[in-house]
Design a protein around this motif. Structure first.
Motif, short mmCIF file in Angstrom:
data_model
loop_
_atom_site.label_atom_id
_atom_site.label_comp_id
_atom_site.label_asym_id
_atom_site.label_seq_id
_atom_site.Cartn_x
_atom_site.Cartn_y
_atom_site.Cartn_z
N GLY A 1 -4.90 2.71 -0.97
CA GLY A 1 -3.46 2.84 -1.04
C GLY A 1 -2.84 2.39 -2.34
N ALA B 1 -3.43 6.97 8.11
CA ALA B 1 -2.84 8.11 7.40
C ALA B 1 -2.62 9.31 8.32
N LEU C 1 0.84 -1.19 0.00
CA LEU C 1 0.00 0.00 0.00
C LEU C 1 0.88 1.24 0.00
N ASP D 1 -7.01 4.11 5.05
CA ASP D 1 -6.35 5.22 4.36
C ASP D 1 -6.81 6.56 4.91
N ILE E 1 0.14 5.32 4.28
CA ILE E 1 -0.54 4.44 5.22
C ILE E 1 0.55 3.75 6.03
#
Length: 232
Positions: A163, A141, A43, A122, A47
């Motif tokens: 992501g 995030a 990802l 995210d 993240i």
């Protein structure tokens, strides 16, 4: 005028990897898993482990349970608690929304109570101290105190985009302080076989470096080949 969507859409049947498949990834670093997939599967780097992993041992291995929350809403995530099994890594797509939290300490605690091995989103999260207290590994995030809504619509168990990767329920998730890697369900056994080879090669290289290796042999071969042009 379009028809109003249902508050929740939930997939009834969800595939899961076997215990043998899950166990094969325990102890594997995300870097090795990525190498076993020829350099992909992680990802996006925004993240990351909550608090950079300083206060929680952010490592998790398990099947994905996907949740499509949509921006600013956690109704689907709350519904997913009913479907969370022991060892699941719950992956909640917040559509990258940064205006409010995608989860807080209460949701983290309930996920932990349901047996989740980790939580990935995210979006940002809130209640840092409380989340740390649950012991649930979390990748997110960032942090914000702003509160989400519980209005829906949302989906549980269906494919999501998060992501930069497509994630389906039952895909293998391997996560540590370096990030989160998704192994597609249909490729799990192939990656397991390749992972063993990657681990063996990396172990051999580590030994050479400890013994004083300065430049890998394949790089030396390139340097003296006709593929390199030297100029004055």
């Amino acid at each position: 005028m379009i028809e109003e969507p249902p508050l929740l859409t939930i997939k009834r049947t969800m595939r899961r990897p076997t215990r043998r498949q899950v166990d094969a990834f325990h102890g594997a670093s995300t870097g090795f898993v990525v190498d076993a997939m020829l350099g992909g599967g992680a990802l996006a780097s925004d993240i990351s482990p909550i608090g950079d992993g300083h206060d929680i041992d952010c490592r998790a291995v398990g099947p994905a349970l996907t949740v499509d929350c949509g921006p600013a809403d956690v109704l689907a995530l709350l519904a997913a608690l009913e479907l969370t099994g022991d060892g699941d890594v719950v992956i909640a797509a917040f559509h990258g929304h940064q205006g409010c939290a995608a989860a807080g300490d209460n949701i983290a605690a309930m996920l932990k109570n349901c047996g989740a091995a980790g939580f990935v989103t995210d979006g940002p999260v809130r209640d840092y101290v409380g989340i740390v207290g649950t012991g649930l590994p979390v990748w997110c995030a960032g942090l914000t105190p702003n509160t989400p809504f519980t209005n829906g619509p949302g989906k549980v168990g269906l494919p999501i985009q998060i992501g930069g990767q497509r994630v389906e329920t039952g895909d293998m998730i391997v996560a540590d302080r370096d990030g989160v890697v998704v192994v597609p369900f249909d490729g799990i056994d192939t990656v397991i076989a390749t992972l063993a080879k990657v681990t063996e090669l990396e172990s051999a290289l580590d030994g050479e470096i400890r013994n004083g290796l300065k430049i890998p042999a394949q790089i030396r071969e390139i340097m003296v080949s006709d593929r390199v042009r030297y100029i004055d």
